[in-house]
Scaffold this active site. Sequence first.
Site, PDB file in Angstrom:
ATOM      1  N   GLY A  14      33.681  -1.563  30.434  1.00  0.00           N
ATOM      2  CA  GLY A  14      33.792  -1.096  31.823  1.00  0.00           C
ATOM      3  C   GLY A  14      32.551  -0.341  32.260  1.00  0.00           C
ATOM      4  CB  SER A 146      42.275  11.319  31.161  1.00  0.00           C
ATOM      5  OG  SER A 146      42.627  12.040  32.323  1.00  0.00           O
ATOM      6  CE1 TYR A 160      43.495   6.630  33.502  1.00  0.00           C
ATOM      7  CE2 TYR A 160      44.357   8.851  33.791  1.00  0.00           C
ATOM      8  CZ  TYR A 160      43.292   7.991  33.587  1.00  0.00           C
ATOM      9  OH  TYR A 160      42.021   8.511  33.465  1.00  0.00           O
TER      10      TYR A 160
HETATM   11  P1  NAP Z   1      36.419   3.321  37.722  1.00  0.00           P
HETATM   12  O1  NAP Z   1      35.392   3.842  38.656  1.00  0.00           O
HETATM   13  O2  NAP Z   1      37.711   2.827  38.242  1.00  0.00           O
HETATM   14  O3  NAP Z   1      35.737   2.183  36.801  1.00  0.00           O
HETATM   15  C1  NAP Z   1      36.530   1.507  35.873  1.00  0.00           C
HETATM   16  C2  NAP Z   1      35.667   0.596  35.041  1.00  0.00           C
HETATM   17  O4  NAP Z   1      36.513  -0.093  34.087  1.00  0.00           O
HETATM   18  C3  NAP Z   1      34.994  -0.488  35.862  1.00  0.00           C
HETATM   19  O5  NAP Z   1      33.742  -0.775  35.281  1.00  0.00           O
HETATM   20  C4  NAP Z   1      35.948  -1.676  35.722  1.00  0.00           C
HETATM   21  O6  NAP Z   1      35.319  -2.951  35.853  1.00  0.00           O
HETATM   22  C5  NAP Z   1      36.378  -1.494  34.273  1.00  0.00           C
HETATM   23  N1  NAP Z   1      37.644  -2.165  33.971  1.00  0.00           N
HETATM   24  C6  NAP Z   1      38.856  -1.965  34.549  1.00  0.00           C
HETATM   25  N2  NAP Z   1      39.760  -2.801  33.989  1.00  0.00           N
HETATM   26  C7  NAP Z   1      39.114  -3.522  33.052  1.00  0.00           C
HETATM   27  C8  NAP Z   1      39.481  -4.547  32.156  1.00  0.00           C
HETATM   28  N3  NAP Z   1      40.742  -4.999  32.093  1.00  0.00           N
HETATM   29  N4  NAP Z   1      38.540  -5.059  31.341  1.00  0.00           N
HETATM   30  C9  NAP Z   1      37.268  -4.609  31.377  1.00  0.00           C
HETATM   31  N5  NAP Z   1      36.838  -3.652  32.223  1.00  0.00           N
HETATM   32  C10 NAP Z   1      37.757  -3.118  33.044  1.00  0.00           C
HETATM   33  O7  NAP Z   1      36.810   4.421  36.638  1.00  0.00           O
HETATM   34  P2  NAP Z   1      36.069   5.761  36.169  1.00  0.00           P
HETATM   35  O8  NAP Z   1      36.573   6.863  36.992  1.00  0.00           O
HETATM   36  O9  NAP Z   1      34.626   5.526  36.004  1.00  0.00           O
HETATM   37  O10 NAP Z   1      36.755   5.927  34.734  1.00  0.00           O
HETATM   38  C11 NAP Z   1      36.085   5.603  33.532  1.00  0.00           C
HETATM   39  C12 NAP Z   1      36.879   6.197  32.390  1.00  0.00           C
HETATM   40  O11 NAP Z   1      36.983   7.613  32.566  1.00  0.00           O
HETATM   41  C13 NAP Z   1      38.301   5.671  32.303  1.00  0.00           C
HETATM   42  O12 NAP Z   1      38.688   5.554  30.957  1.00  0.00           O
HETATM   43  C14 NAP Z   1      39.103   6.780  32.991  1.00  0.00           C
HETATM   44  O13 NAP Z   1      40.437   6.801  32.544  1.00  0.00           O
HETATM   45  C15 NAP Z   1      38.330   7.993  32.517  1.00  0.00           C
HETATM   46  N6  NAP Z   1      38.553   9.182  33.352  1.00  0.00           N
HETATM   47  C16 NAP Z   1      38.140   9.207  34.652  1.00  0.00           C
HETATM   48  C17 NAP Z   1      38.353  10.361  35.393  1.00  0.00           C
HETATM   49  C18 NAP Z   1      37.894  10.510  36.815  1.00  0.00           C
HETATM   50  O14 NAP Z   1      38.185  11.552  37.419  1.00  0.00           O
HETATM   51  N7  NAP Z   1      37.200   9.553  37.389  1.00  0.00           N
HETATM   52  C19 NAP Z   1      38.992  11.465  34.811  1.00  0.00           C
HETATM   53  C20 NAP Z   1      39.412  11.379  33.497  1.00  0.00           C
HETATM   54  C21 NAP Z   1      39.175  10.234  32.768  1.00  0.00           C
HETATM   55  P3  NAP Z   1      35.176  -3.656  37.323  1.00  0.00           P
HETATM   56  O15 NAP Z   1      34.126  -2.850  38.054  1.00  0.00           O
HETATM   57  O16 NAP Z   1      34.713  -5.026  37.011  1.00  0.00           O
HETATM   58  O17 NAP Z   1      36.512  -3.579  37.973  1.00  0.00           O
END
Ligand code: NAP
Length: 253
Positions: A14, A146, A160
């Site tokens: 991702g 998270s 989640y």
């Molecule tokens: P995001 O902006 O929604 O990006 C998600 C990424 O995962 C994208 O690159 C997406 O690819 C990819 N993805 C989703 N489903 C997939 C699949 N089935 N196979 C392969 N790739 C997939 O999320 P983010 O906020 O950057 O989060 C990244 C990580 O940090 C996650 O594990 C999330 O749980 C964790 N996190 C985030 C936050 C926050 O506040 N943002 C807080 C705590 C933890 P596409 O672009 O192709 O859809």
Amino acid sequence: MDLHLKDRIVLVTGGSRGIGSAICEVFAREGAVVAFSYVHSKDKAEALSARLQDAYHTKVMCMATDVSNEAEILAMIAEIEQSLGVVDILVNNAAICPSGPITSYTKETWEQTFATNVTGTFIVSREIVRRLQEKQRGGAIVNIASQAAFRGSTTGHLPYDSSKGAMISFTVGLAREVSAQGIRVNAVAPGFVRTEMVAKTWEERKERYLQNIPIQRIAEPEEIADIVAFLASDRASYITGATIDASGGMMMR
Ligand code: NAP
């Protein structure tokens, strides 16, 4: 501080957007060879790949791979091995986060969340560990968990939250199993980070969230990426089975 990551081979799941894209950038900046996956964002992934190669003069490769699909994972790892070599560092970052109260979720939504966030992490990790063991090489795995694993969510993300709890247990269990072979396994548990995953909720409820964040702001993806690069580097050589809270002080322990 030199993290000694030059020419290390890194796989980020991702990597096309948000935190994953910042993680790809920090590794490329440090001179590592970067492979990353995406599932929908082909244009973004290809643009990122081209930009990083241009800016940091290192190899960057992106692949359309749904981490909830075992066959696609196996094909991705075979392709990386053929083009770049054995992966030294794995970052399990890809995740989905459906919303709603418990009564709104179908079994399919629950299972798809676990298939992406947990089973995907398991399958990719298994394949990387297998190859490191075959070559008798050390390595590092960093799982992006998270704060939801410990605190739940106030806006309804039960599948989640539960999947992130499983990632913490997976980190501890795998670290216990493979650390003696030189494979360190750690997790980062971010609070709120400025990405598409939380943008809408953050804007709607910012004042309320800030009451629980001593640092008084949302994190930028780069602030999480720097922690990941450190944990994956030999500078963190005595850290395994740990979860680093990057929550602006929301979690203190
Ligand atoms: P995001 O902006 O929604 O990006 C998600 C990424 O995962 C994208 O690159 C997406 O690819 C990819 N993805 C989703 N489903 C997939 C699949 N089935 N196979 C392969 N790739 C997939 O999320 P983010 O906020 O950057 O989060 C990244 C990580 O940090 C996650 O594990 C999330 O749980 C964790 N996190 C985030 C936050 C926050 O506040 N943002 C807080 C705590 C933890 P596409 O672009 O192709 O859809």
